[in-house]
Design an enzyme around this catalytic site. Structure first.
Site, PDB file in Angstrom:
ATOM      1  NE  ARG A  38     -16.311  -2.046  -6.334  1.00  0.00           N
ATOM      2  CZ  ARG A  38     -16.493  -3.387  -6.002  1.00  0.00           C
ATOM      3  NH1 ARG A  38     -16.512  -4.629  -6.226  1.00  0.00           N
ATOM      4  NH2 ARG A  38     -14.663  -2.952  -6.073  1.00  0.00           N
ATOM      5  CE1 TYR A  43      -2.850   5.581  -5.261  1.00  0.00           C
ATOM      6  CE2 TYR A  43      -3.485   8.739  -5.113  1.00  0.00           C
ATOM      7  CZ  TYR A  43      -3.340   7.090  -4.995  1.00  0.00           C
ATOM      8  OH  TYR A  43      -4.183   7.288  -3.380  1.00  0.00           O
TER       9      TYR A  43
HETATM   10  O1  CP3 Z   1     -18.115   9.814  -2.509  1.00  0.00           O
HETATM   11  C1  CP3 Z   1     -18.215   9.930  -4.135  1.00  0.00           C
HETATM   12  O2  CP3 Z   1     -18.585   9.570  -5.018  1.00  0.00           O
HETATM   13  C2  CP3 Z   1     -17.127  10.475  -4.861  1.00  0.00           C
HETATM   14  C3  CP3 Z   1     -16.425   9.402  -5.497  1.00  0.00           C
HETATM   15  C4  CP3 Z   1     -15.018   9.375  -5.538  1.00  0.00           C
HETATM   16  C5  CP3 Z   1     -14.092   8.149  -5.215  1.00  0.00           C
HETATM   17  N1  CP3 Z   1     -12.623   8.436  -5.303  1.00  0.00           N
HETATM   18  C6  CP3 Z   1     -14.359   7.154  -5.659  1.00  0.00           C
HETATM   19  C7  CP3 Z   1     -14.168   5.915  -5.105  1.00  0.00           C
HETATM   20  C8  CP3 Z   1     -14.140  10.581  -5.219  1.00  0.00           C
HETATM   21  C9  CP3 Z   1     -13.827  11.865  -4.804  1.00  0.00           C
HETATM   22  C10 CP3 Z   1     -12.325   9.657  -5.330  1.00  0.00           C
HETATM   23  C11 CP3 Z   1     -10.947  10.376  -5.367  1.00  0.00           C
HETATM   24  C12 CP3 Z   1      -9.492   9.608  -4.542  1.00  0.00           C
HETATM   25  N2  CP3 Z   1      -9.404   8.195  -5.756  1.00  0.00           N
HETATM   26  C13 CP3 Z   1      -9.113   9.953  -4.044  1.00  0.00           C
HETATM   27  C14 CP3 Z   1      -8.685  11.571  -3.389  1.00  0.00           C
HETATM   28  C15 CP3 Z   1      -9.253  11.665  -2.011  1.00  0.00           C
HETATM   29  C16 CP3 Z   1      -8.723  10.886  -0.626  1.00  0.00           C
HETATM   30  O3  CP3 Z   1      -9.777   9.469  -0.666  1.00  0.00           O
HETATM   31  O4  CP3 Z   1      -7.923  10.852  -0.350  1.00  0.00           O
HETATM   32  C17 CP3 Z   1      -7.728   9.242  -4.405  1.00  0.00           C
HETATM   33  C18 CP3 Z   1      -6.476   9.219  -3.307  1.00  0.00           C
HETATM   34  C19 CP3 Z   1      -8.302   8.479  -4.920  1.00  0.00           C
HETATM   35  C20 CP3 Z   1      -7.604   7.158  -5.771  1.00  0.00           C
HETATM   36  C21 CP3 Z   1      -8.738   5.736  -5.416  1.00  0.00           C
HETATM   37  N3  CP3 Z   1      -9.323   5.234  -5.707  1.00  0.00           N
HETATM   38  C22 CP3 Z   1      -8.326   4.888  -4.221  1.00  0.00           C
HETATM   39  C23 CP3 Z   1      -6.995   5.049  -2.798  1.00  0.00           C
HETATM   40  C24 CP3 Z   1      -8.349   4.050  -3.521  1.00  0.00           C
HETATM   41  C25 CP3 Z   1      -9.066   2.374  -3.203  1.00  0.00           C
HETATM   42  C26 CP3 Z   1      -9.566   2.924  -1.661  1.00  0.00           C
HETATM   43  C27 CP3 Z   1     -10.807   1.030  -1.422  1.00  0.00           C
HETATM   44  O5  CP3 Z   1     -11.122   1.986  -0.311  1.00  0.00           O
HETATM   45  O6  CP3 Z   1     -10.548   0.503  -1.749  1.00  0.00           O
HETATM   46  C28 CP3 Z   1     -10.111   4.335  -5.277  1.00  0.00           C
HETATM   47  C29 CP3 Z   1     -11.660   3.210  -5.503  1.00  0.00           C
HETATM   48  C30 CP3 Z   1     -12.383   3.936  -5.317  1.00  0.00           C
HETATM   49  N4  CP3 Z   1     -12.775   5.247  -5.360  1.00  0.00           N
HETATM   50  C31 CP3 Z   1     -13.750   3.965  -4.776  1.00  0.00           C
HETATM   51  C32 CP3 Z   1     -14.480   4.660  -4.672  1.00  0.00           C
HETATM   52  C33 CP3 Z   1     -16.155   4.236  -4.446  1.00  0.00           C
HETATM   53  C34 CP3 Z   1     -13.643   2.415  -3.799  1.00  0.00           C
HETATM   54  C35 CP3 Z   1     -13.990   1.440  -5.396  1.00  0.00           C
HETATM   55  C36 CP3 Z   1     -14.664  -0.115  -5.243  1.00  0.00           C
HETATM   56  O7  CP3 Z   1     -13.383  -0.720  -4.572  1.00  0.00           O
HETATM   57  O8  CP3 Z   1     -16.122   0.088  -5.330  1.00  0.00           O
END
Ligand code: CP3
Length: 338
Positions: A15, A129
Protein backbone atom coordinates in the site's frame (compact mmCIF):
# COMPACT_ATOMS: atom_id res chain seq x y z
CA UNK A 1 -15.12 -12.06 4.37
CA UNK A 2 -12.30 -9.57 4.05
CA UNK A 3 -9.05 -11.32 4.89
CA UNK A 4 -6.47 -9.02 3.26
CA UNK A 5 -5.74 -5.60 4.67
CA UNK A 6 -3.98 -3.29 7.05
CA UNK A 7 -3.41 -5.84 9.84
CA UNK A 8 -0.83 -7.52 7.57
CA UNK A 9 2.59 -5.84 7.40
CA UNK A 10 3.09 -7.16 3.86
CA UNK A 11 -0.14 -5.39 2.83
CA UNK A 12 1.02 -2.14 4.43
CA UNK A 13 4.22 -2.36 2.43
CA UNK A 14 2.44 -2.77 -0.92
CA UNK A 15 0.00 0.00 0.00
CA UNK A 16 2.84 2.38 0.85
CA UNK A 17 4.54 1.72 -2.49
CA UNK A 18 1.26 2.01 -4.43
CA UNK A 19 0.35 5.31 -2.76
CA UNK A 20 -3.16 4.33 -1.69
CA UNK A 21 -5.96 1.80 -1.53
CA UNK A 22 -7.66 2.64 -4.85
CA UNK A 23 -4.31 2.57 -6.64
CA UNK A 24 -3.85 -1.01 -5.39
CA UNK A 25 -7.32 -2.04 -6.52
CA UNK A 26 -6.81 -0.63 -10.01
CA UNK A 27 -3.42 -2.25 -10.56
CA UNK A 28 -4.03 -5.95 -11.39
CA UNK A 29 -0.50 -7.02 -10.36
CA UNK A 30 -0.79 -5.35 -6.95
CA UNK A 31 -4.38 -6.53 -6.45
CA UNK A 32 -3.28 -10.09 -7.28
CA UNK A 33 -0.35 -9.85 -4.89
CA UNK A 34 -2.44 -8.70 -1.90
CA UNK A 35 -5.14 -11.27 -2.71
CA UNK A 36 -2.51 -14.00 -2.36
CA UNK A 37 -0.91 -12.67 0.84
CA UNK A 38 -3.36 -14.27 3.33
CA UNK A 39 -3.29 -17.53 1.35
CA UNK A 40 0.49 -17.68 1.60
CA UNK A 41 0.69 -16.64 5.22
CA UNK A 42 -2.17 -18.70 6.67
CA UNK A 43 -2.95 -21.41 4.11
CA UNK A 44 -6.67 -20.60 3.98
CA UNK A 45 -8.83 -22.63 1.57
CA UNK A 46 -10.19 -19.66 -0.34
CA UNK A 47 -8.92 -16.36 -1.66
CA UNK A 48 -11.22 -13.39 -2.14
CA UNK A 49 -10.22 -11.02 -4.91
CA UNK A 50 -8.78 -7.75 -3.66
CA UNK A 51 -11.20 -5.09 -4.82
CA UNK A 52 -14.06 -3.11 -3.28
CA UNK A 53 -17.84 -3.07 -3.52
CA UNK A 54 -17.71 0.67 -4.29
CA UNK A 55 -15.66 0.43 -7.49
CA UNK A 56 -18.77 -0.24 -9.62
CA UNK A 57 -20.22 3.05 -8.31
CA UNK A 58 -17.09 4.80 -9.50
CA UNK A 59 -17.46 3.03 -12.85
CA UNK A 60 -21.03 4.39 -12.99
CA UNK A 61 -19.63 7.90 -12.81
CA UNK A 62 -19.57 8.65 -9.07
CA UNK A 63 -16.39 10.23 -7.71
CA UNK A 64 -14.93 8.05 -4.94
CA UNK A 65 -12.14 8.77 -2.48
CA UNK A 66 -10.81 6.86 0.51
CA UNK A 67 -9.70 9.22 3.23
CA UNK A 68 -7.27 7.98 5.85
CA UNK A 69 -9.20 7.17 9.01
CA UNK A 70 -12.55 8.13 7.47
CA UNK A 71 -13.30 5.29 5.10
CA UNK A 72 -14.98 5.80 1.74
CA UNK A 73 -16.37 9.18 0.69
CA UNK A 74 -18.53 9.77 -2.40
CA UNK A 75 -18.57 13.56 -2.75
CA UNK A 76 -21.53 13.65 -5.18
CA UNK A 77 -24.28 11.71 -3.34
CA UNK A 78 -27.38 10.77 -5.32
CA UNK A 79 -30.34 12.58 -3.80
CA UNK A 80 -32.41 13.66 -6.80
CA UNK A 81 -33.76 12.41 -10.07
CA UNK A 82 -31.29 14.35 -12.19
CA UNK A 83 -28.24 12.71 -10.63
CA UNK A 84 -29.82 9.27 -10.71
CA UNK A 85 -30.76 9.58 -14.38
CA UNK A 86 -27.18 10.63 -15.21
CA UNK A 87 -25.79 7.50 -13.58
CA UNK A 88 -24.18 5.40 -16.27
CA UNK A 89 -24.95 1.68 -16.54
CA UNK A 90 -21.32 0.59 -16.51
CA UNK A 91 -19.96 -2.25 -18.65
CA UNK A 92 -17.69 -4.21 -16.28
CA UNK A 93 -15.52 -5.80 -18.98
CA UNK A 94 -14.60 -2.25 -20.06
CA UNK A 95 -15.02 -0.08 -16.96
CA UNK A 96 -13.84 -2.68 -14.42
CA UNK A 97 -11.48 -4.59 -16.68
CA UNK A 98 -8.75 -4.43 -14.03
CA UNK A 99 -10.85 -6.69 -11.74
CA UNK A 100 -11.01 -9.34 -14.48
CA UNK A 101 -7.28 -9.08 -15.07
CA UNK A 102 -6.55 -9.45 -11.33
CA UNK A 103 -8.81 -12.54 -11.18
CA UNK A 104 -6.96 -14.11 -14.11
CA UNK A 105 -3.58 -13.43 -12.52
CA UNK A 106 -4.65 -14.87 -9.16
CA UNK A 107 -6.27 -17.96 -10.68
CA UNK A 108 -3.07 -18.69 -12.60
CA UNK A 109 -0.96 -18.42 -9.43
CA UNK A 110 -3.31 -20.13 -6.99
CA UNK A 111 -3.23 -23.82 -6.07
CA UNK A 112 -6.16 -25.38 -8.02
CA UNK A 113 -7.47 -26.71 -4.66
CA UNK A 114 -7.92 -23.17 -3.35
CA UNK A 115 -11.18 -21.47 -4.29
CA UNK A 116 -11.15 -17.95 -5.71
CA UNK A 117 -14.08 -15.76 -4.76
CA UNK A 118 -15.38 -12.79 -6.70
CA UNK A 119 -17.80 -10.39 -5.07
CA UNK A 120 -20.19 -7.47 -5.38
CA UNK A 121 -22.16 -5.20 -3.11
CA UNK A 122 -25.90 -5.86 -3.20
CA UNK A 123 -28.08 -3.09 -4.66
CA UNK A 124 -29.37 -1.90 -1.27
CA UNK A 125 -25.91 -1.62 0.26
CA UNK A 126 -24.61 0.19 -2.83
CA UNK A 127 -27.62 2.53 -2.69
CA UNK A 128 -26.71 3.32 0.94
CA UNK A 129 -23.23 4.47 -0.06
CA UNK A 130 -24.47 6.27 -3.19
CA UNK A 131 -27.26 8.18 -1.40
CA UNK A 132 -25.46 8.88 1.89
CA UNK A 133 -22.13 9.69 0.22
CA UNK A 134 -20.25 7.40 2.60
CA UNK A 135 -20.80 5.07 5.54
CA UNK A 136 -23.83 5.97 7.64
CA UNK A 137 -25.32 4.13 10.59
CA UNK A 138 -28.66 5.91 10.49
CA UNK A 139 -29.12 6.17 6.71
CA UNK A 140 -31.36 9.21 6.98
CA UNK A 141 -31.16 10.15 3.30
CA UNK A 142 -31.82 6.57 2.20
CA UNK A 143 -34.91 6.39 4.41
CA UNK A 144 -36.17 9.74 3.12
CA UNK A 145 -35.88 8.61 -0.48
CA UNK A 146 -37.43 5.20 0.27
CA UNK A 147 -40.46 6.72 2.00
CA UNK A 148 -40.96 9.94 0.00
CA UNK A 149 -39.91 8.83 -3.49
CA UNK A 150 -40.27 5.04 -3.64
CA UNK A 151 -40.43 5.07 -7.46
CA UNK A 152 -37.18 6.99 -7.73
CA UNK A 153 -35.56 4.67 -5.18
CA UNK A 154 -36.71 1.68 -7.29
CA UNK A 155 -35.20 3.23 -10.44
CA UNK A 156 -31.86 3.56 -8.65
CA UNK A 157 -32.05 0.00 -7.29
CA UNK A 158 -32.74 -1.35 -10.77
CA UNK A 159 -29.79 0.47 -12.29
CA UNK A 160 -27.56 -0.86 -9.52
CA UNK A 161 -28.90 -4.39 -10.04
CA UNK A 162 -28.04 -4.17 -13.77
CA UNK A 163 -24.42 -3.40 -12.95
CA UNK A 164 -24.22 -5.95 -10.10
CA UNK A 165 -25.50 -8.70 -12.41
CA UNK A 166 -23.08 -7.91 -15.21
CA UNK A 167 -20.19 -7.53 -12.76
CA UNK A 168 -20.89 -10.96 -11.24
CA UNK A 169 -21.04 -12.48 -14.72
CA UNK A 170 -17.81 -10.77 -15.68
CA UNK A 171 -16.06 -12.11 -12.57
CA UNK A 172 -17.29 -15.65 -13.25
CA UNK A 173 -15.93 -15.39 -16.82
CA UNK A 174 -12.63 -14.09 -15.45
CA UNK A 175 -11.99 -17.07 -13.16
CA UNK A 176 -14.04 -16.68 -9.97
CA UNK A 177 -15.13 -20.09 -8.58
CA UNK A 178 -17.85 -18.62 -6.36
CA UNK A 179 -19.43 -15.21 -5.87
CA UNK A 180 -20.23 -13.33 -2.68
CA UNK A 181 -22.98 -10.72 -2.61
CA UNK A 182 -22.38 -8.37 0.33
CA UNK A 183 -25.57 -6.76 1.57
CA UNK A 184 -23.85 -5.33 4.62
CA UNK A 185 -26.41 -2.62 5.45
CA UNK A 186 -29.71 -4.36 4.62
CA UNK A 187 -29.84 -5.76 8.16
CA UNK A 188 -30.71 -2.24 9.33
CA UNK A 189 -34.15 -2.62 7.75
CA UNK A 190 -37.14 -4.07 9.57
CA UNK A 191 -38.44 -7.21 7.87
CA UNK A 192 -41.28 -5.47 6.02
CA UNK A 193 -39.01 -2.74 4.71
CA UNK A 194 -36.42 -5.35 3.73
CA UNK A 195 -39.09 -7.17 1.69
CA UNK A 196 -40.34 -4.01 0.06
CA UNK A 197 -37.12 -2.07 -0.55
CA UNK A 198 -34.15 -4.45 -0.57
CA UNK A 199 -35.54 -7.77 -1.81
CA UNK A 200 -36.88 -6.97 -5.31
CA UNK A 201 -33.54 -5.89 -6.82
CA UNK A 202 -31.72 -8.64 -4.92
CA UNK A 203 -34.16 -11.21 -6.29
CA UNK A 204 -33.29 -10.02 -9.80
CA UNK A 205 -29.60 -10.47 -9.00
CA UNK A 206 -30.13 -14.08 -7.90
CA UNK A 207 -32.54 -14.90 -10.74
CA UNK A 208 -30.24 -13.51 -13.39
CA UNK A 209 -27.07 -15.18 -12.11
CA UNK A 210 -28.65 -18.58 -11.39
CA UNK A 211 -26.48 -21.52 -12.40
CA UNK A 212 -23.45 -19.32 -13.02
CA UNK A 213 -21.40 -20.17 -9.92
CA UNK A 214 -22.28 -20.88 -6.27
CA UNK A 215 -23.43 -17.57 -4.78
CA UNK A 216 -23.20 -16.59 -1.14
CA UNK A 217 -25.28 -13.83 0.41
CA UNK A 218 -24.00 -11.93 3.43
CA UNK A 219 -25.92 -9.45 5.56
CA UNK A 220 -24.51 -7.90 8.70
CA UNK A 221 -27.01 -8.20 11.54
CA UNK A 222 -29.45 -9.96 9.20
CA UNK A 223 -30.69 -12.64 11.59
CA UNK A 224 -34.29 -11.45 11.24
CA UNK A 225 -34.37 -12.02 7.46
CA UNK A 226 -32.65 -15.40 7.12
CA UNK A 227 -35.75 -17.21 5.82
CA UNK A 228 -36.29 -14.44 3.28
CA UNK A 229 -32.65 -14.52 2.19
CA UNK A 230 -32.73 -18.28 1.65
CA UNK A 231 -35.89 -17.86 -0.45
CA UNK A 232 -33.98 -15.61 -2.88
CA UNK A 233 -32.12 -18.72 -4.03
CA UNK A 234 -28.44 -18.32 -3.08
CA UNK A 235 -26.34 -21.48 -2.73
CA UNK A 236 -24.87 -20.18 0.52
CA UNK A 237 -25.72 -17.84 3.35
CA UNK A 238 -22.93 -16.05 5.23
CA UNK A 239 -24.07 -15.10 8.72
CA UNK A 240 -22.55 -12.89 11.39
CA UNK A 241 -21.77 -13.86 14.99
CA UNK A 242 -25.20 -12.85 16.31
CA UNK A 243 -26.81 -15.80 14.53
CA UNK A 244 -27.19 -19.16 16.31
CA UNK A 245 -25.15 -21.19 13.84
CA UNK A 246 -26.29 -24.74 14.76
CA UNK A 247 -29.94 -23.60 14.73
CA UNK A 248 -29.40 -21.89 11.37
CA UNK A 249 -27.84 -25.06 9.93
CA UNK A 250 -30.71 -27.16 11.28
CA UNK A 251 -33.25 -24.87 9.68
CA UNK A 252 -31.54 -24.05 6.37
CA UNK A 253 -28.73 -26.57 5.95
CA UNK A 254 -30.72 -28.72 3.55
CA UNK A 255 -31.08 -25.83 1.09
CA UNK A 256 -27.96 -23.72 1.47
CA UNK A 257 -24.42 -23.91 2.78
CA UNK A 258 -24.03 -21.75 5.87
CA UNK A 259 -20.84 -19.76 6.31
CA UNK A 260 -19.69 -18.28 9.58
CA UNK A 261 -19.48 -17.10 12.17
CA UNK A 262 -16.76 -16.33 14.69
CA UNK A 263 -16.95 -12.72 15.88
CA UNK A 264 -13.92 -10.96 14.30
CA UNK A 265 -13.48 -9.09 17.60
CA UNK A 266 -12.56 -12.43 19.21
CA UNK A 267 -9.33 -12.20 17.18
CA UNK A 268 -8.31 -9.37 19.53
CA UNK A 269 -7.90 -12.06 22.24
CA UNK A 270 -4.65 -14.00 22.82
CA UNK A 271 -4.07 -16.89 20.35
CA UNK A 272 -4.97 -19.57 22.96
CA UNK A 273 -8.34 -17.93 23.53
CA UNK A 274 -8.93 -17.65 19.76
CA UNK A 275 -8.16 -21.36 19.45
CA UNK A 276 -10.50 -22.19 22.33
CA UNK A 277 -13.37 -20.14 20.87
CA UNK A 278 -12.85 -21.58 17.38
CA UNK A 279 -12.87 -25.14 18.73
CA UNK A 280 -16.02 -24.35 20.73
CA UNK A 281 -17.72 -23.07 17.59
CA UNK A 282 -16.81 -26.21 15.67
CA UNK A 283 -17.97 -28.38 18.56
CA UNK A 284 -21.32 -26.57 18.61
CA UNK A 285 -21.73 -27.17 14.87
CA UNK A 286 -20.90 -30.81 15.60
CA UNK A 287 -20.07 -31.78 12.01
CA UNK A 288 -23.43 -30.70 10.57
CA UNK A 289 -22.97 -30.87 6.80
CA UNK A 290 -22.85 -27.70 4.73
CA UNK A 291 -20.93 -25.58 7.22
CA UNK A 292 -18.18 -23.33 5.89
CA UNK A 293 -16.09 -22.01 8.76
CA UNK A 294 -15.29 -18.31 8.49
CA UNK A 295 -15.43 -15.13 10.49
CA UNK A 296 -18.77 -13.38 10.81
CA UNK A 297 -17.33 -10.22 9.20
CA UNK A 298 -13.99 -8.93 7.92
CA UNK A 299 -10.73 -9.01 9.88
CA UNK A 300 -10.31 -5.78 11.87
CA UNK A 301 -7.23 -3.68 11.18
CA UNK A 302 -6.16 -3.90 14.84
CA UNK A 303 -5.90 -7.72 14.66
CA UNK A 304 -2.63 -9.50 15.40
CA UNK A 305 -1.87 -11.87 12.49
CA UNK A 306 -1.04 -14.52 15.13
CA UNK A 307 -4.71 -14.57 16.09
CA UNK A 308 -5.73 -15.29 12.48
CA UNK A 309 -3.13 -18.06 12.37
CA UNK A 310 -4.62 -19.58 15.56
CA UNK A 311 -8.09 -19.50 13.97
CA UNK A 312 -6.94 -21.23 10.78
CA UNK A 313 -4.82 -23.83 12.59
CA UNK A 314 -7.65 -24.73 14.95
CA UNK A 315 -10.00 -25.04 11.99
CA UNK A 316 -7.61 -27.40 10.29
CA UNK A 317 -7.25 -29.59 13.39
CA UNK A 318 -11.03 -29.54 13.83
CA UNK A 319 -11.52 -30.62 10.24
CA UNK A 320 -9.08 -33.48 10.68
CA UNK A 321 -10.88 -34.62 13.83
CA UNK A 322 -14.40 -34.41 12.45
CA UNK A 323 -15.83 -37.61 10.99
CA UNK A 324 -18.16 -35.51 8.81
CA UNK A 325 -15.15 -34.30 6.82
CA UNK A 326 -13.47 -36.61 4.33
CA UNK A 327 -9.68 -36.76 4.82
CA UNK A 328 -7.75 -33.92 3.23
CA UNK A 329 -10.78 -31.70 2.98
CA UNK A 330 -10.61 -28.57 5.07
CA UNK A 331 -13.34 -26.34 6.45
CA UNK A 332 -12.05 -22.78 6.34
CA UNK A 333 -12.72 -20.48 3.40
CA UNK A 334 -15.79 -20.72 1.27
CA UNK A 335 -15.58 -23.60 -1.19
CA UNK A 336 -19.01 -25.04 -1.73
CA UNK A 337 -19.57 -28.12 -3.79
CA UNK A 338 -23.28 -27.68 -4.35
O1 CP3 B 1 -9.63 -9.87 1.62
C1 CP3 B 1 -9.78 -9.16 0.62
O2 CP3 B 1 -8.87 -8.92 -0.17
C2 CP3 B 1 -11.18 -8.66 0.32
C3 CP3 B 1 -11.29 -7.38 -0.36
C4 CP3 B 1 -12.44 -6.51 0.10
C5 CP3 B 1 -12.29 -5.15 0.43
N1 CP3 B 1 -13.51 -4.62 0.63
C6 CP3 B 1 -11.01 -4.44 0.47
C7 CP3 B 1 -10.89 -3.24 1.35
C8 CP3 B 1 -13.80 -6.82 0.21
C9 CP3 B 1 -14.49 -8.16 0.04
C10 CP3 B 1 -14.47 -5.60 0.53
C11 CP3 B 1 -15.93 -5.50 0.65
C12 CP3 B 1 -16.52 -4.27 1.18
N2 CP3 B 1 -16.08 -2.97 1.04
C13 CP3 B 1 -17.75 -4.24 1.90
C14 CP3 B 1 -18.66 -5.43 2.16
C15 CP3 B 1 -18.14 -6.33 3.22
C16 CP3 B 1 -18.15 -5.73 4.60
O3 CP3 B 1 -17.04 -5.54 5.12
O4 CP3 B 1 -19.22 -5.47 5.12
C17 CP3 B 1 -18.00 -2.91 2.24
C18 CP3 B 1 -19.17 -2.38 3.04
C19 CP3 B 1 -16.95 -2.11 1.68
C20 CP3 B 1 -16.82 -0.64 1.69
C21 CP3 B 1 -15.56 -0.20 2.34
N3 CP3 B 1 -14.31 -0.35 1.78
C22 CP3 B 1 -15.40 0.38 3.61
C23 CP3 B 1 -16.52 0.69 4.57
C24 CP3 B 1 -14.02 0.60 3.79
C25 CP3 B 1 -13.32 1.25 4.96
C26 CP3 B 1 -13.09 0.19 5.97
C27 CP3 B 1 -11.91 0.49 6.84
O5 CP3 B 1 -11.59 -0.42 7.61
O6 CP3 B 1 -11.31 1.56 6.75
C28 CP3 B 1 -13.36 0.09 2.66
C29 CP3 B 1 -11.90 0.09 2.47
C30 CP3 B 1 -11.27 -1.24 2.23
N4 CP3 B 1 -11.75 -2.18 1.39
C31 CP3 B 1 -10.04 -1.68 2.81
C32 CP3 B 1 -9.79 -2.93 2.24
C33 CP3 B 1 -8.58 -3.79 2.46
C34 CP3 B 1 -9.13 -0.88 3.75
C35 CP3 B 1 -8.35 -0.01 2.82
C36 CP3 B 1 -7.08 0.59 3.35
O7 CP3 B 1 -7.18 1.61 4.02
O8 CP3 B 1 -5.99 0.06 3.02
Amino acid sequence: MRQAGRYLPEYQEVRRKAGGFLEMCRDPELAAEVTLQPVRRFGVDAAIIFSDILLPLQAMGMPLVFEEGRGPVLPGPLRDERRISKLKVAEPSVDLGYVGEALRLVRARLDPQVALLGFCGAPFTLACYAIEGGTSRTQVHVRRMMYHQPELFAVLMDKLADVVISHLRFQAESGADALVVFDTWAGQLARDDWRRFAAPALQRVFDETAGLRPRLLFTLDGGHVLDEQVALGPEGLAVDWRVDLPACLDRHGGRVAVQGNLDPAVLLAPPEEVARRTAALLAAVGGRPGHVLALGHGVMKETDPEAVAAFVETAREGAGASSAQPPGRRTTGARHDG
